[in-house]
Enzyme design. Structure first.
Site, mmCIF file in Angstrom:
data_model
loop_
_atom_site.group_PDB
_atom_site.id
_atom_site.type_symbol
_atom_site.label_atom_id
_atom_site.label_comp_id
_atom_site.label_asym_id
_atom_site.label_seq_id
_atom_site.Cartn_x
_atom_site.Cartn_y
_atom_site.Cartn_z
ATOM 1 N N ASN A 10 0.981 -1.026 0.109
ATOM 2 C CA ASN A 10 -0.014 -0.050 -0.076
ATOM 3 C C ASN A 10 1.034 1.114 0.179
ATOM 4 O OD1 ASN A 10 -1.714 2.251 0.581
ATOM 5 N ND2 ASN A 10 -2.339 1.326 2.636
ATOM 6 N N TRP A 11 0.968 1.973 -1.312
ATOM 7 C CA TRP A 11 1.834 3.175 -1.466
ATOM 8 C C TRP A 11 1.260 4.334 -0.546
ATOM 9 C CZ3 TRP A 11 4.556 3.136 -6.671
ATOM 10 C CH2 TRP A 11 5.424 2.149 -6.968
ATOM 11 N N LYS A 12 0.167 4.207 -0.097
ATOM 12 C CA LYS A 12 -0.605 5.408 0.522
ATOM 13 C C LYS A 12 -0.338 6.631 -0.405
ATOM 14 C CE LYS A 12 0.024 3.275 4.801
ATOM 15 N NZ LYS A 12 0.339 3.485 6.377
ATOM 16 N N HIS A 93 -9.243 1.440 5.376
ATOM 17 C CA HIS A 93 -8.167 1.585 5.993
ATOM 18 C C HIS A 93 -8.043 2.323 7.171
ATOM 19 C CE1 HIS A 93 -3.817 2.447 6.863
ATOM 20 N NE2 HIS A 93 -3.444 1.581 6.068
ATOM 21 N N GLU A 95 -6.466 4.782 8.320
ATOM 22 C CA GLU A 95 -6.291 6.223 7.905
ATOM 23 C C GLU A 95 -7.507 6.787 7.176
ATOM 24 O OE1 GLU A 95 -2.820 5.406 5.666
ATOM 25 O OE2 GLU A 95 -1.607 5.014 7.501
ATOM 26 N N GLU A 163 -4.602 -4.652 10.922
ATOM 27 C CA GLU A 163 -3.651 -3.771 11.143
ATOM 28 C C GLU A 163 -3.885 -2.824 12.457
ATOM 29 O OE1 GLU A 163 -1.886 -2.636 6.918
ATOM 30 O OE2 GLU A 163 -3.658 -1.223 7.369
ATOM 31 N N GLY A 169 3.457 2.077 10.686
ATOM 32 C CA GLY A 169 4.489 3.564 10.465
ATOM 33 C C GLY A 169 5.215 3.843 11.807
ATOM 34 N N SER A 208 4.143 -2.193 10.204
ATOM 35 C CA SER A 208 5.548 -2.008 10.157
ATOM 36 C C SER A 208 6.233 -3.459 9.879
ATOM 37 C CB SER A 208 5.826 -1.897 11.657
ATOM 38 O OG SER A 208 5.609 -0.447 11.963
ATOM 39 N N GLY A 229 3.129 -1.202 4.048
ATOM 40 C CA GLY A 229 3.133 0.239 3.920
ATOM 41 C C GLY A 229 4.500 0.699 3.291
ATOM 42 N N GLY A 230 5.407 1.277 4.276
ATOM 43 C CA GLY A 230 6.691 1.809 4.265
ATOM 44 C C GLY A 230 7.511 0.876 3.403
#
Ligand code: 13P
Length: 249
Positions: A10-12, A93, A95, A163, A169, A208, A229-230
């Site tokens: 997920n590149w957000k 998600h 966020e 999640e 993150g 993470s 993610g990251g």
């Protein structure tokens, strides 16, 4: 039935056209490890260019609207994402639940829209740190599952991603015991909802995940992949996670 692992990125809100160069290495790794499924969800503007660059790699979206069309300025329908070449769409998600105030009912509507248009819905759930500290994590998460998963869902179009909000993150991850307990609780709730089909539904862990912890997390019972993610933003960081999944298959 053995569930195929799915490693999804997920590149957000990260990445421009030049970032699609990362997809070549990821695509190569996906082809080298056909025993796992690999997907990348870039920003919506990059879906069509990503599909053009790496036609063999599953590309997904990060959100869709619950309606098929209408006066919803700035939103994208599942049909539009499908037309752009998406295979998957992440819905609910944390966020978006936090920033856009999305409710379980909204998320369920989005998952239903995804299904109507032939997309796999990756439905996200997860507790906050306050909720975990209060001992409410399982109640919160299973109630999100109950409210967000459409009735009659099947494994060919539904994936769950657990999640924990506090692990996203932050570099912090739950203990493997806590991950196992939560994934088992999610599967039990799915079984109440959709019966035996729950055994086939993949439940991803996200928060993470990286090349160092992926092998341990992906080996936990009922962990059927990762939502990353990251570490999905670069091929160098993402490929070891794909390899960790492949080694377990
Ligand atoms: P990180 O892997 O950066 O913690 O993000 C996880 C996530 O939110 C994926 O959807």
């Amino acid at each position: 039935m053995a569930r195929r692992k799915l490693i999804a990125g997920n590149w957000k809100m990260n990445g421009h056209l030049d970032h699609l160069r990362e997809l070549h290495g990821i695509d190569k790794a996906a082809k080298a490890h056909p025993q796992v499924d690999v997907a990348i969800c870039p920003p919506a503007t990059l879906i069509a260019p990503a599909v053009a660059r790496v036609p063999g790699l599953a590309i997904g979206a990060q959100d869709c609207h619950g309606a098929d069309k209408g006066a919803h300025t700035g939103c994208l329908s599942a049909a539009m994402l499908k037309e752009a070449g998406a295979h998957h769409v992440i819905v609910g998600h944390s966020e978006r639940r936090a920033d856009q105030g999305e409710t379980d009912a909204d998320v369920r509507g989005k998952a239903e829209a995804a299904h109507r248009h032939g997309l796999t819905a990756i439905v996200c759930v997860g507790e906050t740190e306050v909720e975990r500290d209060a001992g409410d994590a399982e109640v919160v998460v299973t109630s999100q599952v109950a409210g967000s998963v459409p009735s009659g869902a099947t494994a060919d179009w539904l994936v769950i991603a657990y999640e924990p909000v506090w692990a996203i993150g932050t570099g912090r991850v739950p203990t493997l015991e806590d991950v196992a307990a939560m994934h088992a609780a999610i599967r039990a709730k799915l079984t109440e909802m959709i019966g035996d089909e729950a055994e086939n539904v993949r439940i991803l862990y996200g928060g993470s995940m990286n090349g160092d912890n992926a092998a341990d997390l992906l080996a936990v019972d009922n962990v059927d992949g990762g939502l990353v993610g990251g570490a999905s933003l670069s091929a160098d960081k993402f490929i070891p996670i794909v390899e960790a999944g492949a080694a377990l298959a």
